[in-house]
Design a protein around this motif. Structure first.
Motif, PDB file in Angstrom:
ATOM      1  N   VAL A  52       0.842  -1.202   0.000  1.00 52.95           N
ATOM      2  CA  VAL A  52       0.000   0.000   0.000  1.00 52.95           C
ATOM      3  C   VAL A  52       0.877   1.251   0.000  1.00 52.95           C
ATOM      4  CG1 VAL A  52      -1.835   1.262   1.194  1.00 52.95           C
ATOM      5  CG2 VAL A  52      -1.873  -1.229   1.137  1.00 52.95           C
ATOM      6  N   ILE A  72      -8.642   0.173  -1.934  1.00 47.76           N
ATOM      7  CA  ILE A  72      -8.072  -0.880  -1.089  1.00 47.76           C
ATOM      8  C   ILE A  72      -9.188  -1.500  -0.256  1.00 47.76           C
ATOM      9  CG2 ILE A  72      -6.458  -1.387   0.802  1.00 47.76           C
ATOM     10  CD1 ILE A  72      -5.031  -0.380  -1.681  1.00 47.76           C
ATOM     11  N   LEU A  81      -9.066   1.621   9.721  1.00 53.78           N
ATOM     12  CA  LEU A  81      -8.815   2.147   8.382  1.00 53.78           C
ATOM     13  C   LEU A  81      -8.134   3.519   8.370  1.00 53.78           C
ATOM     14  CD1 LEU A  81     -12.062   1.007   6.509  1.00 53.78           C
ATOM     15  CD2 LEU A  81      -9.772  -0.033   6.444  1.00 53.78           C
ATOM     16  N   CYS A  85      -4.418   4.328   6.776  1.00 54.98           N
ATOM     17  CA  CYS A  85      -4.108   5.332   5.746  1.00 54.98           C
ATOM     18  C   CYS A  85      -2.999   6.267   6.216  1.00 54.98           C
ATOM     19  CB  CYS A  85      -5.365   6.112   5.374  1.00 54.98           C
ATOM     20  SG  CYS A  85      -6.551   5.133   4.443  1.00 54.98           S
ATOM     21  N   VAL A  94     -10.647   3.355   1.127  1.00 56.33           N
ATOM     22  CA  VAL A  94     -10.261   2.117   1.788  1.00 56.33           C
ATOM     23  C   VAL A  94     -11.488   1.552   2.494  1.00 56.33           C
ATOM     24  CG1 VAL A  94      -8.698   1.076   3.479  1.00 56.33           C
ATOM     25  CG2 VAL A  94      -7.940   3.033   2.157  1.00 56.33           C
TER      26      VAL A  94
END
Length: 196
Positions: A52, A72, A81, A85, A94
């Motif tokens: 990622v 994602i 989440l 990030c 995401v």
């Protein structure tokens, strides 16, 4: 010729998957169909944070020029989440699939195998691997101990797909071991996105 790990999902399978829900970073349920229907979607079922971090380098203008977006999906708790990030510098959408309904639907398997002897390791596992691992540990469980145990099944493998627009799939890559995401450059090429 496609092998099992590169076989495209059938239209029937995609139609069934479209009705499954995932969670956004606020805990709202979102249908998979709504994620892939609007435009071409490069969708990564994630296994490695290092991957990622490399995906974060895909230029926004290159995605826009290809009328594509990069999404994602992880198998952990949606509450992780936003932190994920921050840790990876990924700015795109995401989602979380803690039930792994989509992972299972698209044939993503489980194991803890690493790169087999004689096979070259992926570039996202390169020189900065240790630094990325340390960053992930520091910004993940050490900084947020309440997240421990909520990251999802450790043996769950991911995959890399190009969907849409609509319920179609033009590219599929299912990981065969824990270090087997397709190279970002190759994934972008399949989606028609300039990289780097």
């Amino acid at each position: 010729m496609a092998t099992e790990h590169t076989a495209l999902p059938s239209p029937e399978l995609i139609a069934k998957a479209a009705a499954l829900n995932v969670f956004d970073d606020a805990g709202n349920e979102v249908s998979f169909g709504s994620i892939i229907n609007a435009q071409k979607t490069i969708l990564v079922f994630i296994r490695e944070a290092q991957y990622v971090m490399q995906l974060a380098s895909v230029r926004k203008d290159a995605l826009e020029a290809a009328n594509a977006r990069l999404v994602i999906i992880g198998c952990g708790d949606w509450k992780l989440l936003k932190n994920y990030c921050e840790t990876t510098d990924f700015k795109g959408p995401v989602y979380a699939d803690p039930s792994r309904g989509l992972y299972n639907a698209f044939g993503l398997t489980q194991n803890l195998d690493t790169t087999p002897a004689g096979e070259e390791k992926r570039s996202y596992l390169g020189r900065s691997y240790i630094g990325n691992v340390m960053k992930s540990i520091w910004q993940g469980p050490l900084k947020n101990p309440q997240h421990v145990g909520k990251q999802g099944n450790i043996s769950q493998l991911g995959g890399d797909f190009v969907f849409g627009p609509g319920e179609t799939c033009t590219y599929a890559w299912r990981m065969r071991h824990t270090e087997d995401h397709i190279e970002v450059e190759d994934l972008m090429k399949e989606a028609g996105v300039a990289y780097p």
